[in-house]
Every structure is written in structure tokens, then in C-alpha cells.
Design a protein around this motif. Structure first.
Motif, mmCIF file in Angstrom:
data_model
loop_
_atom_site.group_PDB
_atom_site.id
_atom_site.type_symbol
_atom_site.label_atom_id
_atom_site.label_comp_id
_atom_site.label_asym_id
_atom_site.label_seq_id
_atom_site.Cartn_x
_atom_site.Cartn_y
_atom_site.Cartn_z
ATOM 1 N N ASN A 52 41.788 28.970 51.906
ATOM 2 C CA ASN A 52 41.381 28.330 50.658
ATOM 3 C C ASN A 52 41.316 29.288 49.477
ATOM 4 O OD1 ASN A 52 40.915 25.621 51.733
ATOM 5 N ND2 ASN A 52 39.205 26.552 52.840
ATOM 6 N N PRO A 53 42.441 29.865 49.047
ATOM 7 C CA PRO A 53 42.407 30.811 47.933
ATOM 8 C C PRO A 53 42.153 30.120 46.593
ATOM 9 C CG PRO A 53 44.666 30.488 48.704
ATOM 10 C CD PRO A 53 43.787 29.736 49.640
ATOM 11 N N VAL A 54 41.264 30.731 45.813
ATOM 12 C CA VAL A 54 40.957 30.282 44.455
ATOM 13 C C VAL A 54 41.045 31.492 43.539
ATOM 14 C CG1 VAL A 54 39.228 29.282 42.914
ATOM 15 C CG2 VAL A 54 39.454 28.423 45.252
ATOM 16 N N VAL A 55 41.792 31.353 42.445
ATOM 17 C CA VAL A 55 41.955 32.426 41.461
ATOM 18 C C VAL A 55 41.096 32.105 40.255
ATOM 19 C CG1 VAL A 55 43.582 33.643 39.973
ATOM 20 C CG2 VAL A 55 44.301 32.880 42.263
ATOM 21 N N TRP A 82 36.106 30.151 51.636
ATOM 22 C CA TRP A 82 36.892 30.238 50.406
ATOM 23 C C TRP A 82 37.186 31.699 50.110
ATOM 24 C CZ3 TRP A 82 38.232 25.597 48.119
ATOM 25 C CH2 TRP A 82 37.523 24.473 48.525
ATOM 26 N N THR A 83 38.424 31.993 49.745
ATOM 27 C CA THR A 83 38.829 33.358 49.374
ATOM 28 C C THR A 83 39.073 33.363 47.872
ATOM 29 O OG1 THR A 83 39.929 33.574 51.511
ATOM 30 C CG2 THR A 83 40.441 35.225 49.824
ATOM 31 N N VAL A 84 38.307 34.173 47.166
ATOM 32 C CA VAL A 84 38.300 34.122 45.705
ATOM 33 C C VAL A 84 38.820 35.437 45.132
ATOM 34 C CG1 VAL A 84 36.873 33.728 43.656
ATOM 35 C CG2 VAL A 84 36.311 32.578 45.810
ATOM 36 N N LEU A 85 39.772 35.332 44.197
ATOM 37 C CA LEU A 85 40.256 36.489 43.455
ATOM 38 C C LEU A 85 39.644 36.447 42.065
ATOM 39 C CD1 LEU A 85 44.068 36.512 44.396
ATOM 40 C CD2 LEU A 85 42.099 37.389 45.688
ATOM 41 N N GLY A 86 38.730 37.360 41.791
ATOM 42 C CA GLY A 86 38.133 37.484 40.467
ATOM 43 C C GLY A 86 38.934 38.507 39.680
ATOM 44 N N GLN A 87 39.734 38.036 38.709
ATOM 45 C CA GLN A 87 40.615 38.930 37.973
ATOM 46 C C GLN A 87 40.641 38.497 36.502
ATOM 47 O OE1 GLN A 87 44.397 37.722 37.336
ATOM 48 N NE2 GLN A 87 43.109 35.886 37.261
ATOM 49 N N GLN A 88 41.385 39.205 35.687
ATOM 50 C CA GLN A 88 41.188 39.077 34.256
ATOM 51 C C GLN A 88 42.079 38.049 33.565
ATOM 52 O OE1 GLN A 88 41.642 41.881 35.976
ATOM 53 N NE2 GLN A 88 39.753 43.029 35.693
ATOM 54 N N THR A 117 29.289 33.193 55.182
ATOM 55 C CA THR A 117 30.594 32.736 55.656
ATOM 56 C C THR A 117 31.245 31.780 54.660
ATOM 57 O OG1 THR A 117 29.579 30.882 56.843
ATOM 58 C CG2 THR A 117 29.866 32.952 58.059
ATOM 59 N N LEU A 118 30.645 31.648 53.459
ATOM 60 C CA LEU A 118 31.137 30.658 52.503
ATOM 61 C C LEU A 118 32.194 31.222 51.562
ATOM 62 C CD1 LEU A 118 30.841 27.747 51.535
ATOM 63 C CD2 LEU A 118 28.993 28.502 50.024
ATOM 64 N N VAL A 119 31.950 32.399 50.981
ATOM 65 C CA VAL A 119 32.840 32.951 49.949
ATOM 66 C C VAL A 119 33.128 34.416 50.231
ATOM 67 C CG1 VAL A 119 33.011 33.604 47.514
ATOM 68 C CG2 VAL A 119 32.194 31.325 48.126
#
Length: 530
Positions: A419-422, A370-376, A307-309
Motif C-alpha cells: 500500500n504505497p502512498v506518496v 501502509w508504506t509512506v514516502l514523505g518527500q518534497q 504495524t500500521l505505517v
């Protein structure tokens, strides 16, 4: 992003001793130092004749399993040296490093059609657990690798650590950053592109590429093999599972969908793209379901860590619109946005309609803290000087797709995405920013936090670009001429990112230091310095 930076317009045209994987688990010994352009240290040369000269790797961690990878290649820099026959390979997973308590085992065939590479999808493991694994074939054993499963979906981890890396031009220097990364207390590595570079060998560089520019499947296979013989890269692969997405150099600099930077005819370029995607799959620990079909490969995906990321991995090359307002050369340009009306066209897309829809639906239902967008790429706007004296934006990055960026930003707000993190790479420098909907309004609030990893070895942007960026109120920090990676530590209350740097890439014995650290408090977007 090309490795040669020539002016403020960002004109970018321009080993193994048989056990490197095990070294990651017991402490690597550094190879003798070498000066730029000197002969490769002995520890950085492949051991010819050893079936597992390219090491081992794992990836795509789930609560009940991982993917195990290796490639049989006794002559790795010359096609592999395996011949046409399939080869039975035994694999084992144990819950102890000595491999005495084996919990899963099996035998698979390594086929010549896939360069004798293996992608073993192991299931039935316990969640959030460290395991060890190895392969064996023809009387030889691979190094022992270490991997880790993800937490169970309902688990509430107190902490999750991972590293973020990108842009590792082999020609430009040594991979000491990976040697240090392999010793970190982290659960996985997130690689955000430019795993290889397609350029022809340059004898003036520190570690020249072998051969010319990569175009054919054989070219790409040999290039990946050259990179994978590096013992420090092998150590990082053997220490943790990886999650990876490519950027442009895995195919060709600045390509966009089916459009070549060099304007190669479409059919010819798609043949090259098919070869590149196939070689990428063959050399990365991806799921068998992610194997390419011709010139298409399924890359965007979602991975949860309890439930963390909630991590969304994006593909920003395969479906994007072509770069706007091309100049005397194709690919990315720095343009004055007031003189390029095409930039604002709402039909232009970075992700393509299907991926954009998938991302919107997925993030709207995100359940992680935390909602994480792993992008370039760098997502925040970077206004930079042009040689003409005007201010411009780089058309190959998110600044070249402002309508698509605004759609994403509006969605993060409207859907109340938690909590979006790019996370990004590509620009060969560190960037720490506030993500906003309107970058022209200094009063606009931050809606997300962004951390961009510098390169492992690729050359950084000119200092003038960093200085211009640091004048923008939403850019909290930027640094070029530094090489390394991000170390992220996530708890339910706090996100911490450490900017990890090595003091040189000219020798394989670099020292590691933390350049700067930032935190984000849950519920308060925007990184703050420690």
C-alpha cells in the motif's frame, strides 16, 4: 520553488506573549486583524528579554522517546543576545499537563557554538503516550509543550492521524493554518520543506523579511528566529512532535547537490550550504546524531508507527543530479522533453545511489500496512503549456528525472511494497494523483496513491497549470489559490486525506474549512473522492 509565479513556464526567479506553546493546548486567542503591509499585530512580535522567545518543540517520536527542542534567545532577531558562555538548562517531562508527575528530568548545557539551541534526546518513555515537557534556565520557565511517543513496533494501532505541511513564506501572509492545525486530533506533523525562504526583505509584502538574502550563518539564524517568533507556528510545534525534511529554500532556490542556481563557485556555495544546514539543525527538533558536518547533513530516515505505517523520509536536494537542459538561467525550467535528450539519461538521479539503494532495501522489507514516502515534490507527471505553444515538463521536479522515477515505480511493483502512498509539497497547490509506471498509457494501472499539500502561505501556481493538469487522466484533483495543509487519518482498512484550507492569509484570524476529502482502500491503489 520560488514564491513568485510569473507565467506558464513556471519562471520562479523573480507574538509571542511568553506562552504561545501553552496556548496550543488550551485554545489560542487570535491576534487583532491586520491588513497586508500593515504593522505586525502585537501578539505576532517577539517578547524581548525572554529566554524562551522562540518557544519549544519536540520531534522524531520513537516508541520509547522523543527529542525536545528549545533555543535560548532573549534578542532573537539580532543573533539571540546570549553571549559566549554556556548556560545550564533544566528539562522535565511529565505525564500530566500541570507538570506535577515528572517522569524524566535532567540538565544540559546550551552552547554558543550551536546558537544556544538544545536537542534533548529523552528515552525511557512509554509507547503511544502523551507527555508534557518544559525547560527552565536563569530563573525563567519555558511554555509547556505537549508531545507523543510512537506506538510499539508490534502494536496494531486502530488509527493514526497526522498533518502534512510545506512552503511557509513569512513575507506572504499569516500562519492561521498552524493555529487550526494545533487543535487537530493528530499524533504528529510532517513538514516537507521550505520552512524558511532565503529572499531579501520586501517592504511591499505582508510581513517583510528582516535583512537581505540569507548567505551567512548569522543571516540564516536570524531568518529562522523571525519565523519561529510567530505564535501560530509556535503553537503547532508545542502541540505535537514534528518530523521534517528541508527542500531548496532552506538553502537557495532550486539548488542541486553542490550546484547553485546562481552558479556561485562551488566552494563558496558549499560554505553557504554548510551555514544553512547548521541553522536548520539548530532550529528543528532533530536528533543529535543528525547534526551537520560541514556542508553535509544526514536527513533521510525511516520511522515506524506500529504495524500500521512505515514512513520513509527522503532528501531530494543533497544528492541529486543537476537539472537537465539549462536555459538562459540556471535552476528549473519548463522544457519540451522531445528536445531535451538529457532528461532520459538513466544515470541521472534524484536521490543519489546510496539513498536509492537504502530506499529500495527498506521498502522491500516494509512491515507496515501502509508504506509512506514523505518527500518534497509532486511525483506524478505534469504536462504543462509553454509560451511557445509546446507542451513541457518542469526540470526541477520528478519530471526532470524520469529514469529515476521509473526505477522507483518498478521497484514498488516488483517488491510488492504494501500500500504505497506518496506525500509531497513544493508546488504551492493541492494535487491528488495516481502514481503509474507509464504516464503516457491511459490504461496503465495505478501502483500507488499521491497527496500533495498546498502551501501554508507561499503563492500558488497559475490556474492554467492546474487546468492543464486536470486534463490528465491520472490526476484526480488539483487546486491553486488555496492555503492550508493535509490531514491524514490512517486505519488498517482505509487511508483518508482531508484538504484543509484557510479563507485568507492576509489576516491572522482566518477560518478553516475542508476543501475536499479522498480515501484509499488498502489493496486498491488510487485515491477516490468522498
Amino acid at each position: 520553488m520560488q514564491n513568485d509565479w510569473r507565467d506558464p513556464r513556471l519562471d520562479r526567479r523573480a507574538f509571542l506573549a511568553g506562552g504561545a506553546g501553552a496556548l496550543a493546548l488550551s485554545g489560542c486567542q487570535t491576534a487583532p486583524a491586520a491588513e497586508p503591509g500593515a504593522a505586525e499585530p502585537a501578539a505576532h512580535r517577539p517578547k524581548l528579554g525572554y529566554l524562551f522567545a522562540l518557544g519549544v518543540a519536540s520531534g522524531e517520536p520513537l516508541p520509547d522517546g522523543v527529542v525536545l527542542w528549545t533555543r535560548l534567545a532573549p534578542d532573537p532577531l539580532n543573533g539571540g543576545g546570549m553571549g559566549p558562555a554556556p548556560v545550564p538548562v533544566r528539562w522535565e517531562v511529565a505525564d500530566d499537563e500541570a507538570m506535577r508527575r515528572v517522569v524524566r528530568r535532567g540538565t544540559v548545557l546550551a552552547h554558543a557554538a550551536w546558537a544556544h539551541a538544545l536537542h534533548v534526546e529523552v528515552r525511557g518513555l512509554a509507547p503511544d503516550r502523551i507527555y508534557w515537557y518544559r525547560f527552565s534556565a536563569r530563573g525563567e520557565a519555558s511554555p509547556v509543550g505537549r508531545t507523543r511517543t510512537a506506538p510499539a513496533p508490534a502494536a496494531r494501532p486502530a488509527r493514526l492521524g497526522f498533518a502534512v505541511a510545506s512552503c511557509q513564506d513569512f513575507q506572504n501572509g499569516y500562519y492561521s493554518a498552524y493555529r487550526h492545525m494545533a487543535r487537530e486530533d493528530i499524533a504528529f506533523v510532517l513538514h516537507l520543506g521550505d520552512y524558511i525562504y532565503e529572499y531579501a526583505g520586501n517592504p511591499a509584502r505582508t510581513r517583510p523579511h528582516l535583512g537581505g538574502e540569507t548567505v551567512t550563518l548569522a543571516d540564516y539564524r536570524n531568518r529562522y528566529a523571525q519565523y519561529r517568533t510567530d505564535p501560530d507556528l509556535q503553537a503547532a510545534h508545542a502541540a505535537f512532535p514534528w518530523l521534517a525534511v528541508p527542500d531548496d529554500h532552506e538553502v537557495e532556490n532550486d539548488y542541486a547537490d553542490d550546484q547553485s542556481e546562481k552558479r556561485t563557485p562551488r566552494a563558496e556555495f558549499l560554505r553557504r550550504r554548510a551555514a544553512a544546514y547548521r541553522a536548520y539543525y539548530e532550529h528543528m527538533p532533530l536528533r543529535p546524531a543528525m547534526a551537520p558536518r560541514g556542508a553535509a547533513i544526514p536527513l533521510y530516515r525511516r520511522r515506524r508507527f506500529g504495524t500500521l505505517v512505515d514512513l520513509f523520509l527522503l532528501d531530494e536536494r543533497q544528492y541529486r543530479s543537476d537539472q537537465a537542459c539549462p536555459g538562459p538561467r540556471w535552476g528549473g525550467q519548463v522544457v519540451n522533453p522531445d528536445k531535451c535528450a538529457e532528461l532520459a539519461d538513466p544515470r541521472r538521479t534524484m536521490l543519489g545511489a546510496a539513498q536509492e539503494r537504502w530506499l529500495s532495501q527498506g521498502t522491500a522489507r516494509a512491515t507496515g500496512r501502509w508504506t509512506v514516502l514523505g518527500q518534497q515534490l509532486l511525483m506524478a507527471s505534469l504536462i504543462q503549456p509553454m509560451q511557445s505553444g509546446e507542451l513541457g515538463v518542469w526540470t526541477d521536479g520528478w519530471d526532470g528525472y524520469p529514469a529515476a522515477r521509473l526505477r522507483l515505480a518498478n521497484h514498488l511493483v516488483a517488491a510488492r511494497v504494501p500500500n504505497p502512498v506518496v506525500l509531497g509539497g513544493d508546488i504551492h497547490s493541492f494535487w491528488v494523483t495516481d502514481i503509474k509506471r507509464d504516464y503516457r498509457d491511459p490504461r496503465a494501472p495505478a501502483i500507488a496513491s499521491e497527496f500533495v499539500a498546498t502551501s501554508i502561505t507561499s503563492s500558488g501556481v497559475p490556474q492554467v497549470i492546474v487546468e492543464a493538469g486536470m486534463k490528465l487522466p491520472y490526476i484526480k484533483f488539483a487546486a491553486t489559490r488555496r492555503h492550508g495543509y493535509l490531514r491524514c487519518t490512517v486505519t488498517p482498512r482505509l487511508w483518508r486525506t482531508d484538504l484543509q484550507t484557510v479563507d485568507t492569509i492576509a489576516r491572522p484570524d482566518a477560518r478553516l474549512a475542508t476543501l475536499k476529502s479522498f480515501v484509499v482502500e488498502a489493496g486498491r491503489p488510487g485515491p477516490q473522492p468522498l
